[in-house]
Design an enzyme around this catalytic site. Structure first.
Site, short mmCIF file in Angstrom:
data_model
loop_
_atom_site.label_atom_id
_atom_site.label_comp_id
_atom_site.label_asym_id
_atom_site.label_seq_id
_atom_site.Cartn_x
_atom_site.Cartn_y
_atom_site.Cartn_z
N LYS A 27 124.22 30.31 42.04
CA LYS A 27 123.64 29.77 40.79
C LYS A 27 123.21 30.93 39.90
CE LYS A 27 119.42 27.41 39.27
NZ LYS A 27 119.90 26.26 38.48
N LYS A 120 129.69 10.56 39.18
CA LYS A 120 129.31 10.70 40.59
C LYS A 120 130.50 10.72 41.53
CE LYS A 120 124.68 9.68 40.69
NZ LYS A 120 123.66 9.90 41.69
N ASP A 614 111.27 1.54 36.87
CA ASP A 614 112.63 2.03 36.59
C ASP A 614 113.54 1.89 37.81
OD1 ASP A 614 112.00 2.92 33.98
OD2 ASP A 614 111.15 4.78 34.78
N GLU A 620 124.41 2.89 41.24
CA GLU A 620 125.13 3.98 41.91
C GLU A 620 125.05 3.87 43.44
OE1 GLU A 620 122.79 6.96 40.06
OE2 GLU A 620 121.85 7.54 41.93
N HIS A 656 114.20 -0.48 33.70
CA HIS A 656 115.11 0.36 32.91
C HIS A 656 116.25 0.86 33.79
CE1 HIS A 656 116.77 3.49 30.46
NE2 HIS A 656 116.55 4.35 31.43
N HIS A 709 121.26 11.66 24.91
CA HIS A 709 122.00 12.71 25.61
C HIS A 709 122.44 13.83 24.69
CE1 HIS A 709 122.36 9.15 28.26
NE2 HIS A 709 121.94 10.05 29.12
N CYS A 741 117.24 6.17 26.93
CA CYS A 741 116.64 6.66 28.18
C CYS A 741 115.41 7.49 27.82
CB CYS A 741 117.66 7.48 28.96
SG CYS A 741 117.17 7.86 30.66
#
Ligand code: GLN
Ligand code: ZN
Length: 774
Positions: A27, A120, A614, A620, A656, A709, A741
């Site tokens: 990283k 994902k 939430d 997912e 949410h 976003h 969001c």
């Protein structure tokens, strides 16, 4: 093949290993390269050192064939896109000018060019870059990375097995490139892709690979007959190629089902199958299909995606059955170890006794080797390991952490009625309307406000002991004052405290619940250079004291408008943690739900008239196979209702979720019985509003009108137009106005401007409505 006789004895292998290094060196090197502080040469050198250290570690542990090609600077699906030459048109020039920069441009975009979409990887928390294909896509083989890594491992004197994403999975994960006409299916390109795979396989053979692994996890999900036929054709063609290594086709994450006979009949030399969790059904299916005569079976008996120690005896039983079903049986984790942290021995803060219950990549590798040794030399050869394993499993099974009688008694006493609101929706809606006195089209936000540098510094200062709790809490309160003042000034109707005290929406609660463990170094790759440290849900869950009440109350003390209490739901608490595997998920979710139910009650008693729970992870976590979904949705929705049903009719429960496509769970969303749901909708132009309407969704909804976003500020007219589109599907009495969001990743200037516009849009649209508009 030089080792045919030795190969008959069971061996240990792995499908892939964590890429980041013990201190996330990868990283640091990649991010340094992006910032211009690390040269390409230095980055390559770091990457090579990490790969070689991994292989050395694996080989020293007793892994016979080390995987190669699983390493990645960003994502292995993106590497596959490069391998087959499917560089999107808009990235071609950059890629040809500089392959490394072009690669990162595809992953992250540039000022002018959009990146590939990210999504994902099956039902894990890893994200891959979605290949973009078109009818005209011309594939070309680029085996350079695969060949180089194979040679790098061979130069270390190791036996290596290159691992590739298989062609069927690659195409099934792809989507049509922007602008491609409807109806195009990437899988239709299979016949054009196979020669490219054959070429790569030939290159790997020429570079010395005896075996190559092709990963086909997509075959562990439900597949149509046409897709199964494509898989059969793919391996007929690849298996029939003249100049090729032996092929090992791997699947994981679920049972293979109808794809099992397809692969078993294919002219390939081996299969790697998952025998853990839901995929345990592969065992019976394999026996029923007559096994894999003449083939090599790599048996995934060590769960590659959780962090619990293996039950060695149970695995040996499975392996014992498998020995009769294939020519050669090797032992492996169920999937790449990419999905677990590297090494438990780096953990200092976890009680040593509890640490013995955990196995990260390094420990799972050792378990795999131990099991292979038992297969090769008998269980006496691992007597010490078996005894230690038995003791550790017993300590886990009988620990007060995993068996809290009070928690168990309470969970056992839950009734059907506990998970139902006391009043029907119509009655609740009327009581809430009276209690809250909101205008039509009420405005609100999803919870978080920008996480400023000052906040992050305050948290780091607290952790490092540079400031005390009182000073830290003072800074959090100052932030709440700012967030409240802004919302009042902007004219929002239902306010939030902004979540400044939360590092992460799951971790914050995990740290306060008994039964969770936190790691210091348990990093796993989420995407690219982003790593997360999921908490470990290890034991019975209880809540020693209120977790959020003081902040919500403080915020409420500053305003006459309603402030929403803000919690993370039970399904999301499980989905973004490593969860105990010693009881059904439904049981664990129920315990978390009961702890949250107490928090909800305390928030309500503290004066919160609106409470949001939430559940962004509801979708997912959906099982890969449709047959498993009803049971999942039943416990998931019950857990949400259990958490939220203890309140009075006048208390408004919000939830949410952050995705635009939820057609397959709209029934479950209805079953949550939340009074209000907010959803992402801006990019899809309120598609969710229409989907909710066509389902007959009876309660209130806030499809987002502000895409958070991007730093872009939506104009008043743009937000108003989205709102009108929402009104075409949902009547004004049931429509809310909110962003897609939370705002924690945004900066203050764009947040301010966007919310001011959002309120102005709501007012403009209200003004055109008959009735009780403000
Ligand atoms: N309340 C959370 C926030 O606003 C919700 C985040 C999410 O859905 N991922 O940050
Ligand atoms: Zn969200």
């Amino acid at each position: 093949m030089t080792s045919e006789s030795a190969a008959a004895a069971p061996q240990a292998t792995v499908h892939g290993y964590p890429r980041q290094g013990q201190n996330r060196e990868l990283k640091k090197a990649i991010e340094g390269y992006w910032k211009g502080r690390v040269t390409a040469g230095a980055l390559r050198a770091t990457a090579g050192e990490l790969r070689r250290a991994n292989w050395r570690q694996l080989a020293d542990a007793g892994i016979h064939e080390v995987p190669t090609g699983d390493f990645s600077y960003y994502d292995h699906v993106l590497d596959t896109t490069v391998m087959v030459g499917a560089i999107p048109e808009r990235h071609r020039a950059a890629f040809e000018a500089d392959a490394l920069d072009g690669y990162f441009a595809m992953a992250r975009g540039t000022q002018d060019v959009a990146p590939l979409e990210m999504t994902k990887w099956f039902d894990t928390n890893y994200h891959y870059l979605v290949p973009e294909l078109a009818p005209g896509t011309a594939f070309t083989a680029d085996s350079a990375k695969q060949v180089a890594e194979l040679k790098e491992a061979s130069a270390q004197g190791l036996t290596a097995r290159p691992v590739l994403v298989g062609p069927v999975t690659y195409l099934l994960l792809a989507k049509p490139a922007p602008g491609v006409a409807d109806g195009f299916e990437p899988l239709s390109l299979l016949d054009r892709l196979l020669p490219v795979y054959a070429e790569v396989l030939a290159d790997l053979r020429a570079a010395g690979a005896a075996w190559v692994q092709l990963d086909e996890p997509a075959l562990a999900a439900d597949r149509t007959p046409a897709e199964l036929a494509a898989a059969a054709r793919a391996y007929q063609v690849l298996g029939g190629a003249a100049d090729r290594p032996k092929l090992l086709v791997a699947s994981y994450f679920d049972r293979l089902g109808e794809a099992l006979p397809v692969l078993a009949k294919a002219p390939v030399e081996g299969l790697a199958l998952d025998f853990t969790g839901r995929a345990a059904a592969n065992l019976e299916a394999l026996a029923a299909a007559g096994g894999l005569p003449g083939k090599r079976l790599v048996a995934g008996v060590v769960d590659g995606r959780n962090i619990w120690i293996n039950d060695l005896e149970k695995s040996l039983t499975t392996l014992g059955t498998l020995l009769g079903l294939a020519d050669r049986v090797d032992v492996a984790p169920s999937c790449s170890l990419l999905h677990v942290p590297l090494d438990t021995s780096a953990e200092r803060a976890i009680d040593p006794q509890l640490l013995r219950w955990l196995a990260f990549a390094r420990q799972k590798t050792a378990e795999t080797v131990t099991l292979a040794r038992a297969l090769a030399h008998g269980t006496d050869a691992i007597a010490a390991e078996l005894a230690a394993n038995r003791a550790d499993l017993a300590s886990r099974a009988t620990s007060p952490l995993t068996r809290d009688p009070a928690v168990r008694a309470r969970a056992a006493a839950v009734t059907e009625a506990d998970a139902r609101r006391s009043a029907p929706y119509a009655e609740r809606a009327a009581a809430q309307r009276a209690a809250l006195g909101l205008p039509l089209l009420p405005t609100t936000t999803i919870g978080s406000f920008p996480q400023t540098t000052a906040l992050r510094t305050a948290r780091a200062d607290l952790r490092a002991g540079r400031i005390g709790t009182a000073a830290y809490e003072e800074r959090v309160e100052a932030e709440i004052r700012d967030v409240l003042a802004f919302q009042e000034e902007a004219g929002l109707d239902v306010l939030v405290h902004g979540e400044p005290e939360r590092n992460d929406m799951v971790q914050y609660f995990a740290e306060q619940l008994t039964g969770y463990l936190a790691t210091d170094h348990g990093w796993v790759q989420s995407y690219g250079t982003r790593y997360v440290r999921p908490p470990i849900l290890a034991g019975d869950i209880s809540r020693p004291e209120p977790m959020t009440v003081r902040w919500t109350r403080y915020a409420q003390s500053l305003t006459a408008r309603p402030v929403k209490g803000m919690l993370t739901g039970p399904v999301t608490m499980l989905a973004w943690s490593f969860v105990r595997d010693d009881q059904p998920l439904a049981e664990t979710a129920r315990q978390v739900a009961l702890a949250l139910r107490d928090e909800v009650a305390d928030l309500e008693a503290g004066g919160a008239a609106v409470i949001q729970v939430d559940e962004p992870a509801l979708r997912e976590t959906l099982p890969l196979r449709a047959a498993d979904r009803p049971a999942y949705l039943a416990w998931a929705t019950e857990a949400f209702r259990l958490a939220t049903s203890g309140v009075a009719a006048a208390t408004q429960i919000h939830t949410h979720m952050c995705y635009a496509e939820f057609g397959d769970i709209v029934g479950a969303i209805d079953d949550l019985d939340a009074d209000v749901i907010s959803l992402e909708a801006a990019r899809s132009h309120m598609q969710v509003a229409r989907e909710l309407a066509s389902h007959g969704y009876p309660r209130e909804a806030g499809p987002g009108v502000y895409d958070i976003h991007s730093p872009r500020v939506p104009g008043v007219e743009e937000a108003a137009a989205l709102l009108r589109a929402g009104l075409a599907a949902i009547p004004a009495e049931r429509l809310w106005v909110n962003p897609d969001c939370g705002l924690k990743t945004r900066d203050w200037p764009e947040t301010r401007a966007s919310l001011v516009n959002l309120v102005a849009a709501a007012r403009a649209v209200r003004a055109g409505l008959p009735g009780r508009g403000a």
